[in-house]
Each structure stands twice: as C-alpha cells, then as structure tokens.
Design a protein around this motif. Sequence first.
Motif, PDB file in Angstrom:
ATOM      1  N   TRP A 340       0.564  -0.945   0.280  1.00  0.00           N
ATOM      2  CA  TRP A 340       0.134   0.246   0.190  1.00  0.00           C
ATOM      3  C   TRP A 340       1.469   1.373   0.332  1.00  0.00           C
ATOM      4  N   ARG A 341       1.773   1.200   0.944  1.00  0.00           N
ATOM      5  CA  ARG A 341       2.778   2.414   0.429  1.00  0.00           C
ATOM      6  C   ARG A 341       3.161   2.685  -0.047  1.00  0.00           C
ATOM      7  N   TRP A 342       4.098   1.822  -0.903  1.00  0.00           N
ATOM      8  CA  TRP A 342       5.025   1.446  -2.613  1.00  0.00           C
ATOM      9  C   TRP A 342       4.477   1.583  -4.003  1.00  0.00           C
ATOM     10  N   ALA A 343       3.134   1.117  -3.977  1.00  0.00           N
ATOM     11  CA  ALA A 343       2.951   1.043  -5.490  1.00  0.00           C
ATOM     12  C   ALA A 343       3.242   1.556  -6.312  1.00  0.00           C
ATOM     13  N   GLY A 344       3.394   1.587  -6.942  1.00  0.00           N
ATOM     14  CA  GLY A 344       4.382   2.638  -8.019  1.00  0.00           C
ATOM     15  C   GLY A 344       5.008   3.300  -8.127  1.00  0.00           C
ATOM     16  N   THR A 345       6.432   3.079  -7.011  1.00  0.00           N
ATOM     17  CA  THR A 345       6.782   3.743  -6.091  1.00  0.00           C
ATOM     18  C   THR A 345       8.477   2.967  -6.580  1.00  0.00           C
ATOM     19  N   PRO A 346       8.925   3.767  -8.234  1.00  0.00           N
ATOM     20  CA  PRO A 346      10.283   2.794  -8.573  1.00  0.00           C
ATOM     21  C   PRO A 346      11.180   2.855  -7.661  1.00  0.00           C
ATOM     22  N   PHE A 347      12.020   1.369  -6.731  1.00  0.00           N
ATOM     23  CA  PHE A 347      13.719   1.686  -6.354  1.00  0.00           C
ATOM     24  C   PHE A 347      14.437   0.911  -7.300  1.00  0.00           C
ATOM     25  N   TYR A 348      15.503   1.661  -7.692  1.00  0.00           N
ATOM     26  CA  TYR A 348      15.927   1.848  -9.036  1.00  0.00           C
ATOM     27  C   TYR A 348      17.412   1.440  -7.430  1.00  0.00           C
ATOM     28  N   VAL A 349      17.847   0.041  -8.415  1.00  0.00           N
ATOM     29  CA  VAL A 349      19.620   0.298  -6.680  1.00  0.00           C
ATOM     30  C   VAL A 349      19.792  -0.512  -8.217  1.00  0.00           C
ATOM     31  N   ARG A 350      21.803  -0.296  -8.094  1.00  0.00           N
ATOM     32  CA  ARG A 350      22.749  -0.844  -8.592  1.00  0.00           C
ATOM     33  C   ARG A 350      24.587  -0.806  -7.615  1.00  0.00           C
ATOM     34  N   ALA A 351      24.506  -1.765  -8.277  1.00  0.00           N
ATOM     35  CA  ALA A 351      26.077  -2.403  -7.773  1.00  0.00           C
ATOM     36  C   ALA A 351      26.710  -2.553  -8.272  1.00  0.00           C
ATOM     37  N   GLY A 352      28.200  -2.336  -8.438  1.00  0.00           N
ATOM     38  CA  GLY A 352      29.218  -3.016  -9.264  1.00  0.00           C
ATOM     39  C   GLY A 352      30.493  -2.262  -8.856  1.00  0.00           C
ATOM     40  N   LYS A 353      31.311  -3.315  -9.479  1.00  0.00           N
ATOM     41  CA  LYS A 353      32.676  -3.393  -9.367  1.00  0.00           C
ATOM     42  C   LYS A 353      33.155  -2.376 -10.391  1.00  0.00           C
ATOM     43  N   ARG A 354      34.860  -1.650  -9.696  1.00  0.00           N
ATOM     44  CA  ARG A 354      34.885  -0.596 -10.582  1.00  0.00           C
ATOM     45  C   ARG A 354      34.513   0.276 -11.598  1.00  0.00           C
ATOM     46  N   LEU A 355      34.232   0.968 -10.444  1.00  0.00           N
ATOM     47  CA  LEU A 355      32.748   2.433 -11.194  1.00  0.00           C
ATOM     48  C   LEU A 355      34.192   3.808 -10.716  1.00  0.00           C
ATOM     49  N   ALA A 356      33.051   4.506 -11.225  1.00  0.00           N
ATOM     50  CA  ALA A 356      33.784   5.727 -11.099  1.00  0.00           C
ATOM     51  C   ALA A 356      34.473   5.913  -9.339  1.00  0.00           C
ATOM     52  N   ARG A 357      33.935   5.742  -8.820  1.00  0.00           N
ATOM     53  CA  ARG A 357      34.139   5.612  -7.343  1.00  0.00           C
ATOM     54  C   ARG A 357      33.479   4.893  -6.437  1.00  0.00           C
ATOM     55  N   ARG A 358      33.899   5.064  -5.165  1.00  0.00           N
ATOM     56  CA  ARG A 358      33.429   3.698  -4.220  1.00  0.00           C
ATOM     57  C   ARG A 358      32.655   5.200  -3.256  1.00  0.00           C
ATOM     58  N   GLU A 359      30.882   4.720  -3.093  1.00  0.00           N
ATOM     59  CA  GLU A 359      30.391   5.312  -2.754  1.00  0.00           C
ATOM     60  C   GLU A 359      29.159   5.019  -2.382  1.00  0.00           C
ATOM     61  N   THR A 360      28.746   4.344  -1.203  1.00  0.00           N
ATOM     62  CA  THR A 360      27.003   3.790  -1.122  1.00  0.00           C
ATOM     63  C   THR A 360      25.870   5.166  -0.509  1.00  0.00           C
ATOM     64  N   THR A 361      24.612   5.406  -1.283  1.00  0.00           N
ATOM     65  CA  THR A 361      24.045   5.973  -0.728  1.00  0.00           C
ATOM     66  C   THR A 361      22.422   5.678  -1.126  1.00  0.00           C
TER      67      THR A 361
END
Length: 502
Positions: A340-361
């Motif tokens: 009920w709270r989230w229907a229609g609100t996407p959660f885009y997630v990504r994880a990867g190695k050798r990306l431009a910099r280290r960051e978790t947000t």
Amino acid sequence: MSTRPNPLAEGLGLRRRPDPCALVVFGASGDLTQRKLLPALYALAYRRLLPERFAVVGVARTEQTTRQFVSSMRRAVKAHARDPYRTDVWESLAAGIRYVQTDFADDRGEDRVSETLERLERERGAGGNRLHYLAVPPVAFETVVREIGERRRAGDGWTRLIVEKPFGHDQASALELDGVLKRWFAEDEVFRIDHYLGKETVQNMLALRFANGIFEPIWNRQFIDHVQITVAEAIGIEGRSGFYESAGAVRDIFQNHLLQLVALTAMEPPIDFTADSVRNEKVKVLRALATPGPGSIVRGQYGRGWVEGEEVPSYREEPGVAADSVVETYVAAKLSVDNWRWAGTPFYVRAGKRLARRETTIAIQFQRAPHPPFAELAGGGLRPNVLLVHVQPNEGVSLAIGAKVPGAGMQIRTVHMDFLYGGAFREGVPEAYERLVLDAMLGDATLFTRSDEVEEQWNLVDAIVGGWRRHTPRMPNYAAGTWGPAAADQLLHRDGRSWRRH
Ligand SMILES: NC(=O)c1ccc[n+]([C@@H]2O[C@H](COP(=O)([O-])OP(=O)(O)OC[C@H]3O[C@@H](n4cnc5c(N)ncnc54)[C@H](OP(=O)(O)O)[C@@H]3O)[C@@H](O)[C@H]2O)c1
C-alpha cells in the motif's frame, strides 16, 4: 560570549557492558580476523566496552604458537585499528588470547580447543558464556557448526554463533545451512552478519525515519517519486576470483547488502526496537518485492579502463578469471515494493565493481513541487528535493532544497543542507564489526539477518538468475572507471529519470 557545548558531540559509548564471556574465532589466521575482527576487539577494549572478564581462543590450521599468534594480531591492530596503539590496552586484551592449531575436521585438535577454552575460562573467570565466530570459508561451515554443536554443554551459560556471509549460494543451499544450524542451535543463538547493518549511517536511516516527526508522513508513494540505492566500488575483485567467479555482483552485494538497504528504507515503523519487531517489518518488504522482469534488470562486466588515474585490466584479464567469463560485476534493477505504501514508486538499485568511485548512498527523490511559480526564473536549475543518505564514505545525510540566489530577481538554485557525522560528533564513526560483535555478546540480534529474511533474499535472486539463463548480454559492456553499462541508464531513461551522478 561563551558557546554551549554541542550535546551530540559526546559520542555513543554509553552501552551496558556484556556478561563475562569467551570468544572462539574459527579461522583466526585469516584475512577477516586480521583486518576486521581483532581491530574491532581492540576498539572495544579501548573504550572499555568488552566484558571485564573476557578471553579469546583463535583456531586455524597455520602452525604457530600463541605467542606468534598474539604478535601477528598486534601487528594487525597497529595496521588496521582506528584508534592509536596503546600498550596497556593491547596487553590487557592479549593476556586473554590463546591459539590452537588444528584442522577443524580433526577431533583430537577439537579436543584441544575445548581443553584450552575450559582452562582459559577458569583462569579468566569468563563464566561459561561462549560466542563462536565462524570466520571460515563456506566449505568448512558444516564441520565447524557440528563440532560446536556436539561439544556444547547444557546449562553452562549461553552459546552463540556469528556466521559470516555468504550464507549459501542459492535458496536451497541456504535452507540446507539453516538445517545444519537448527540441529543444534535455536534461531536466537545464531547471528548472521550483514556488516552493512552495523554501519552507523544504515542505522541512522532508522533514526531519521522513526525518531523524527517530519519524514514519516511523507515517506510514501504520494510524496516520493522514486528511490535510488547505489553500492559502487572502485576496486576490482582484489584477487578473489575463486569466490567471485561463482558469485558475481548479484550474490556478492545485491542478495544481502542491497536488499537490506531496500528493506530498511521501505519498512513500516516497528512497534519497538526489539530484534523480532524490526526483522518482522523488514521481511514483509522482502516478501513484497516483485521479481523484476528481464526488462527491469541489467547486468554488466567491466572491460579495461582508468580508475582514479590508473589503467586497470578488464575483469576477464584478472588472475583466475576465465577468458570468456560472463560473470556479472555490475547489476542494476528497477524493483517494485508491492504494498500500500509503495505501489507505483520504483526503487532503482545498482551495485558494481570498478565504477567511477566508491560510494554507497540511498537517495529519496521527492515529487516536484506541484505548481512551480518560479519555473521561468529557475533557469532549469531547480531539481526536485532529494534526501540523500551517505552510507559511505563521508557518512551523513543531506537534503537538496531550492533556495533563492542572492541579488535581484527570483532566481532559484538547488542547495544542500548537510549533516556530516564527522562534524556533529566528536567520537569517530565506529567500524561495523565493533557494533556487531558487541551486540552479539549482548544477545541483541536486531542488526543481524534472520533466516526468513535470508530465504526471501535468495528467493528473489534465484528468480533473477533463473531468468538470466535464457539470454546473456555481450560482455564486457562497460569500461572500468565509468558508471556501468548504457543499458542501466536506459532503464531509468525509459521512465523519464536518470541516475544521480554526484
Ligand atoms: N575478508 C573479508 O573482508 C570478508 C568479508 C565478508 C565476509 N567474509 C567471509 O568470512 C569468511 C572468512 O574470510 P577470510 O577472508 O578471512 O578467509 P581466509 O583469509 O581464507 O581465512 C580462512 C580461515 O579459515 C581457516 N581454515 C579454513 N579451512 C580450515 C580447516 N579445514 N581447518 C582449520 N582452519 C581452516 C584458515 O586457516 P589457515 O589459513 O591457517 O589454513 C583461515 O584462518 C569467509 O566465509 C568469507 O566469505 C570475509
């Protein structure tokens, strides 16, 4: 004029001390023990947070005496601890450390572990409470659990187990591991580590949401346009090809850390902060996650490129990686939390190695203002409000808001209201392992994953990996030092959105 001291600057060292206990580290000569566990114990000793009567038994195959083990641990503490080295702190900890050399499968060796432990418990008055840390490769897991289970004595204080990731390779193997654990241990004796949950900023997500009145009323589909969660690493596989070739980004990061961040962001307020209340709410989110279809998930693998000014090889050129490997080093998904709270609100997630910099947000992007009276004056620079939780590095929270540019006219620009841990609290940010080891000694499992959470996480990953068998993209498909494959950008562009870049 005198300024009043900042009441928050006192730090968080105000925890009850655990009961006397012994910590038995299986895999004591390994990387985790040296880089994380011993430095964490030292940090706890430094703050007088360890039990007054405490002992450590390290167990591994490497031939060495206790004296040699203690001096290698002292070097590890000097190299990796966040506090300055103090001889008195180290020596009080080191006095209670012993080492036993054995193969886990050797019963006579395990007898020596038990004898050493009992003797040390008597010497140190450690009281019969035992915390076992399984810093061992997955193949050794069952043997160690069996040894601990069969040797556990009834009525002698508590027995607990800290279990490292990976917890299984898929849902079936995770269930099998659970079966092994359940033969000897109750669920509240098992502490499955996801070290992300020990990070201050991840816990701060709970504080932000549930200790403040202003966020929760707007924390839903009506006010939030979408959520973006990024777990980016600049490093490659660091010589761990054996593990990585059979895991990939989806098992290494998505299955545990990423899905836990989704669960903490999306969960309902728990009725209290006991382990079961919090985990009950998290598991509901995991159950509500729909399996992303093939168009909602992107995988990638890095080719050669430049990271932080250095030229780096492609994944396939890393030692131990197959020349035609199609293992993913990047995964991105559009997830939907079907409730009920989230229907229609996407959660885009990504994880990867050798990306431009280290960051978790974790970025919570709110809806645009409904009627922008300043639109023609904004010069296109006014973006929707974003609440950005920096999990690492530069731990903190920032809120992007529109503000008037000084001077004539009504020009609006996006500015950031920032809270940085380093600035607000004098006490440095503790390492996740400090908090987690202390919690396990205190019997508090709130920040550990329960078996049903792990099961749900694997359920989703199994469905994703199953879908991948039908089609494999051309790999490599992104250059090291970039933000991943073009298809990941298209995933958001199709929805009229884009990944945050700063
Ligand atoms: N390192 C990290 O940062 C990290 C992070 C997250 C999770 N983990 C997990 O933590 C666990 C340990 O990782 P690690 O990096 O420390 O591994 P590691 O460096 O390979 O160490 C493994 C340890 O287990 C011991 N061992 C293995 N088989 C044994 C046996 N049959 N009998 C006795 N001792 C045995 C090894 O002893 P000898 O070397 O003396 O033979 C060594 O002390 C793994 O499950 C890993 O996935 C590690």
